[in-house]
Write a protein that holds these residues in place. Structure first.
Motif, mmCIF file in Angstrom:
data_model
loop_
_atom_site.group_PDB
_atom_site.id
_atom_site.type_symbol
_atom_site.label_atom_id
_atom_site.label_comp_id
_atom_site.label_asym_id
_atom_site.label_seq_id
_atom_site.Cartn_x
_atom_site.Cartn_y
_atom_site.Cartn_z
ATOM 1 N N UNK A 72 25.489 1.738 -24.541
ATOM 2 C CA UNK A 72 24.228 1.292 -25.126
ATOM 3 C C UNK A 72 23.141 1.181 -24.047
ATOM 4 N N UNK A 73 21.952 1.615 -24.393
ATOM 5 C CA UNK A 73 20.832 1.585 -23.451
ATOM 6 C C UNK A 73 20.131 0.236 -23.509
ATOM 7 N N UNK A 74 20.493 -0.636 -22.576
ATOM 8 C CA UNK A 74 19.818 -1.928 -22.458
ATOM 9 C C UNK A 74 19.052 -2.013 -21.139
ATOM 10 N N UNK A 75 18.979 -0.921 -20.416
ATOM 11 C CA UNK A 75 18.323 -0.897 -19.106
ATOM 12 C C UNK A 75 16.807 -0.808 -19.273
ATOM 13 N N UNK A 76 16.105 -1.527 -18.436
ATOM 14 C CA UNK A 76 14.643 -1.516 -18.481
ATOM 15 C C UNK A 76 14.011 -1.413 -17.093
ATOM 16 N N UNK A 77 14.761 -1.759 -16.040
ATOM 17 C CA UNK A 77 14.165 -1.854 -14.704
ATOM 18 C C UNK A 77 14.934 -1.037 -13.673
ATOM 19 N N UNK A 78 14.214 -0.685 -12.617
ATOM 20 C CA UNK A 78 14.815 -0.034 -11.459
ATOM 21 C C UNK A 78 14.007 -0.443 -10.231
ATOM 22 N N UNK A 79 14.462 -0.027 -9.070
ATOM 23 C CA UNK A 79 13.765 -0.313 -7.814
ATOM 24 C C UNK A 79 13.323 1.005 -7.196
ATOM 25 N N UNK A 80 12.239 0.936 -6.434
ATOM 26 C CA UNK A 80 11.776 2.129 -5.729
ATOM 27 C C UNK A 80 11.266 1.741 -4.357
ATOM 28 N N UNK A 81 11.257 2.727 -3.465
ATOM 29 C CA UNK A 81 10.789 2.514 -2.094
ATOM 30 C C UNK A 81 10.468 3.877 -1.491
ATOM 31 N N UNK A 82 9.491 3.887 -0.584
ATOM 32 C CA UNK A 82 9.139 5.099 0.151
ATOM 33 C C UNK A 82 9.783 5.049 1.524
ATOM 34 N N UNK A 83 10.274 6.195 1.984
ATOM 35 C CA UNK A 83 10.888 6.300 3.304
ATOM 36 C C UNK A 83 10.185 7.370 4.123
ATOM 37 N N UNK A 84 10.288 7.236 5.431
ATOM 38 C CA UNK A 84 9.717 8.209 6.353
ATOM 39 C C UNK A 84 10.475 9.529 6.225
ATOM 40 N N UNK A 85 9.775 10.652 6.146
ATOM 41 C CA UNK A 85 10.469 11.928 5.940
ATOM 42 C C UNK A 85 11.171 12.480 7.178
ATOM 43 N N UNK A 86 10.802 12.002 8.369
ATOM 44 C CA UNK A 86 11.373 12.568 9.595
ATOM 45 C C UNK A 86 12.246 11.579 10.364
ATOM 46 N N UNK A 87 12.013 10.295 10.166
ATOM 47 C CA UNK A 87 12.786 9.272 10.868
ATOM 48 C C UNK A 87 13.729 8.646 9.846
ATOM 49 N N UNK A 88 14.986 9.053 9.854
ATOM 50 C CA UNK A 88 15.958 8.645 8.848
ATOM 51 C C UNK A 88 16.076 7.145 8.670
ATOM 52 N N UNK A 89 16.241 6.730 7.426
ATOM 53 C CA UNK A 89 16.447 5.327 7.049
ATOM 54 C C UNK A 89 15.317 4.408 7.493
ATOM 55 N N UNK A 90 14.113 4.922 7.587
ATOM 56 C CA UNK A 90 12.961 4.103 7.961
ATOM 57 C C UNK A 90 12.070 3.896 6.754
ATOM 58 N N UNK A 91 12.099 2.698 6.156
ATOM 59 C CA UNK A 91 11.229 2.453 5.004
ATOM 60 C C UNK A 91 9.774 2.353 5.445
ATOM 61 N N UNK A 92 8.887 2.957 4.658
ATOM 62 C CA UNK A 92 7.452 2.884 4.971
ATOM 63 C C UNK A 92 6.696 2.108 3.893
ATOM 64 N N UNK A 93 7.451 1.497 2.961
ATOM 65 C CA UNK A 93 6.862 0.607 1.960
ATOM 66 C C UNK A 93 7.852 -0.515 1.702
ATOM 67 N N UNK A 94 7.373 -1.540 1.040
ATOM 68 C CA UNK A 94 8.283 -2.572 0.554
ATOM 69 C C UNK A 94 9.038 -2.012 -0.638
ATOM 70 N N UNK A 95 10.032 -2.742 -1.101
ATOM 71 C CA UNK A 95 10.775 -2.359 -2.295
ATOM 72 C C UNK A 95 10.064 -2.950 -3.507
ATOM 73 N N UNK A 96 9.882 -2.149 -4.536
ATOM 74 C CA UNK A 96 9.209 -2.576 -5.756
ATOM 75 C C UNK A 96 10.174 -2.463 -6.934
ATOM 76 N N UNK A 97 10.074 -3.403 -7.873
ATOM 77 C CA UNK A 97 10.824 -3.332 -9.119
ATOM 78 C C UNK A 97 9.884 -2.762 -10.175
ATOM 79 N N UNK A 98 10.319 -1.666 -10.800
ATOM 80 C CA UNK A 98 9.528 -1.013 -11.840
ATOM 81 C C UNK A 98 10.159 -1.273 -13.196
ATOM 82 N N UNK A 99 9.334 -1.430 -14.208
ATOM 83 C CA UNK A 99 9.798 -1.567 -15.578
ATOM 84 C C UNK A 99 9.455 -0.291 -16.325
ATOM 85 N N UNK A 100 10.441 0.254 -17.027
ATOM 86 C CA UNK A 100 10.225 1.536 -17.696
ATOM 87 C C UNK A 100 9.077 1.449 -18.700
ATOM 88 N N UNK A 101 8.313 2.532 -18.757
ATOM 89 C CA UNK A 101 7.257 2.658 -19.749
ATOM 90 C C UNK A 101 5.978 1.889 -19.485
#
Length: 141
Positions: A72-101
Protein backbone atom coordinates in the motif's frame (compact mmCIF):
# COMPACT_ATOMS: atom_id res chain seq x y z
CA UNK A 1 52.85 48.60 -35.46
CA UNK A 2 53.53 44.90 -34.87
CA UNK A 3 53.18 45.46 -31.11
CA UNK A 4 49.78 47.15 -31.64
CA UNK A 5 48.50 44.25 -33.78
CA UNK A 6 49.65 41.70 -31.18
CA UNK A 7 47.96 43.68 -28.41
CA UNK A 8 44.69 43.94 -30.36
CA UNK A 9 44.84 40.22 -31.12
CA UNK A 10 45.23 39.39 -27.43
CA UNK A 11 42.34 41.69 -26.50
CA UNK A 12 40.12 40.06 -29.13
CA UNK A 13 41.08 36.57 -27.94
CA UNK A 14 40.35 37.50 -24.31
CA UNK A 15 36.96 38.96 -25.28
CA UNK A 16 36.03 35.77 -27.15
CA UNK A 17 37.00 33.59 -24.17
CA UNK A 18 34.93 35.74 -21.82
CA UNK A 19 31.90 35.56 -24.11
CA UNK A 20 32.15 31.79 -24.46
CA UNK A 21 32.53 31.40 -20.70
CA UNK A 22 29.44 33.56 -20.07
CA UNK A 23 27.35 31.38 -22.40
CA UNK A 24 28.42 28.19 -20.65
CA UNK A 25 27.56 29.57 -17.22
CA UNK A 26 24.11 30.68 -18.40
CA UNK A 27 23.07 27.15 -19.35
CA UNK A 28 21.29 25.18 -16.65
CA UNK A 29 20.01 21.63 -16.89
CA UNK A 30 16.61 20.47 -15.83
CA UNK A 31 14.90 17.12 -15.94
CA UNK A 32 12.98 14.43 -14.17
CA UNK A 33 13.27 10.76 -13.40
CA UNK A 34 12.78 8.04 -10.85
CA UNK A 35 15.34 6.74 -8.37
CA UNK A 36 15.29 3.75 -6.02
CA UNK A 37 16.16 4.64 -2.42
CA UNK A 38 17.27 1.94 0.04
CA UNK A 39 16.44 1.40 3.69
CA UNK A 40 18.33 3.27 6.43
CA UNK A 41 17.90 6.64 4.67
CA UNK A 42 21.05 6.08 2.60
CA UNK A 43 21.43 8.70 -0.11
CA UNK A 44 21.19 7.40 -3.70
CA UNK A 45 22.41 9.42 -6.67
CA UNK A 46 19.66 10.35 -9.11
CA UNK A 47 21.57 12.77 -11.37
CA UNK A 48 25.32 13.18 -11.89
CA UNK A 49 26.89 16.34 -13.28
CA UNK A 50 23.75 18.46 -13.57
CA UNK A 51 24.46 22.10 -14.38
CA UNK A 52 23.19 25.33 -12.93
CA UNK A 53 23.24 28.88 -14.28
CA UNK A 54 25.10 30.28 -11.24
CA UNK A 55 22.67 33.22 -11.28
CA UNK A 56 21.04 31.92 -8.09
CA UNK A 57 22.35 30.37 -4.90
CA UNK A 58 19.91 27.48 -5.10
CA UNK A 59 18.61 24.62 -7.25
CA UNK A 60 14.91 23.76 -7.52
CA UNK A 61 13.95 20.16 -6.65
CA UNK A 62 10.54 18.52 -6.45
CA UNK A 63 9.35 15.14 -5.18
CA UNK A 64 6.57 14.44 -7.65
CA UNK A 65 5.76 11.06 -6.09
CA UNK A 66 7.15 8.83 -3.34
CA UNK A 67 5.92 5.23 -3.37
CA UNK A 68 6.86 1.84 -1.90
CA UNK A 69 8.54 -1.02 -3.73
CA UNK A 70 5.44 -3.10 -2.95
CA UNK A 71 2.30 -2.87 -0.87
CA UNK A 72 0.00 0.00 0.00
CA UNK A 73 1.22 3.49 -0.89
CA UNK A 74 1.32 5.44 2.36
CA UNK A 75 4.58 7.25 1.54
CA UNK A 76 4.55 11.03 1.27
CA UNK A 77 8.08 12.25 2.09
CA UNK A 78 11.69 11.81 1.06
CA UNK A 79 15.02 13.55 1.66
CA UNK A 80 17.27 15.27 -0.84
CA UNK A 81 20.73 16.79 -0.86
CA UNK A 82 23.22 18.19 -3.38
CA UNK A 83 26.76 16.82 -3.55
CA UNK A 84 29.94 18.06 -5.17
CA UNK A 85 30.41 16.41 -8.58
CA UNK A 86 34.21 16.07 -8.35
CA UNK A 87 34.96 15.71 -4.64
CA UNK A 88 33.30 12.45 -3.55
CA UNK A 89 30.95 12.41 -0.56
CA UNK A 90 31.10 16.19 -0.15
CA UNK A 91 27.66 17.69 0.48
CA UNK A 92 27.20 21.19 -0.92
CA UNK A 93 23.74 21.73 0.60
CA UNK A 94 21.91 20.84 3.76
CA UNK A 95 19.54 17.89 3.74
CA UNK A 96 15.92 18.80 2.96
CA UNK A 97 12.73 16.81 3.55
CA UNK A 98 10.39 17.02 0.56
CA UNK A 99 6.69 16.20 0.54
CA UNK A 100 5.34 14.69 -2.65
CA UNK A 101 3.17 16.89 -4.83
CA UNK A 102 4.02 20.22 -3.17
CA UNK A 103 6.06 21.60 -6.07
CA UNK A 104 9.62 22.84 -6.17
CA UNK A 105 11.72 23.50 -3.07
CA UNK A 106 14.77 25.78 -3.14
CA UNK A 107 17.81 23.70 -2.20
CA UNK A 108 20.33 26.33 -1.11
CA UNK A 109 23.99 25.76 -1.99
CA UNK A 110 26.47 26.31 0.85
CA UNK A 111 28.97 29.17 0.83
CA UNK A 112 32.23 28.11 -0.71
CA UNK A 113 30.53 26.05 -3.43
CA UNK A 114 28.62 28.79 -5.24
CA UNK A 115 31.40 29.04 -7.84
CA UNK A 116 30.72 25.50 -9.11
CA UNK A 117 28.26 25.22 -11.97
CA UNK A 118 27.76 21.45 -11.56
CA UNK A 119 26.16 19.32 -8.86
CA UNK A 120 25.01 15.77 -8.19
CA UNK A 121 21.43 15.26 -6.98
CA UNK A 122 20.76 12.60 -4.33
CA UNK A 123 17.64 11.27 -2.63
CA UNK A 124 16.90 9.07 0.39
CA UNK A 125 13.80 7.71 2.03
CA UNK A 126 12.27 9.36 5.07
CA UNK A 127 11.82 6.17 7.11
CA UNK A 128 14.93 4.08 7.94
CA UNK A 129 12.97 0.82 7.82
CA UNK A 130 11.57 1.28 4.32
CA UNK A 131 12.88 1.39 0.75
CA UNK A 132 11.00 3.33 -1.91
CA UNK A 133 10.97 4.94 -5.31
CA UNK A 134 11.10 8.71 -5.72
CA UNK A 135 9.84 10.36 -8.89
CA UNK A 136 11.53 13.76 -9.01
CA UNK A 137 12.04 16.91 -11.07
CA UNK A 138 14.84 19.46 -10.87
CA UNK A 139 15.87 22.76 -12.41
CA UNK A 140 19.41 24.14 -12.14
CA UNK A 141 18.02 27.67 -12.37
Amino acid sequence: MKKLINSLGMILLLAMVLLLNADVKAMASSGSGTVYVRENCIMSRAVAGATRSMQNSYVLVSADSVYPVSGEDTYKKCRTRLYHPAIGNTPISDEYVLTEGTGYTKIVIKEGYLGWNKFDLYFAGNNPALSAYVAYSYNGK
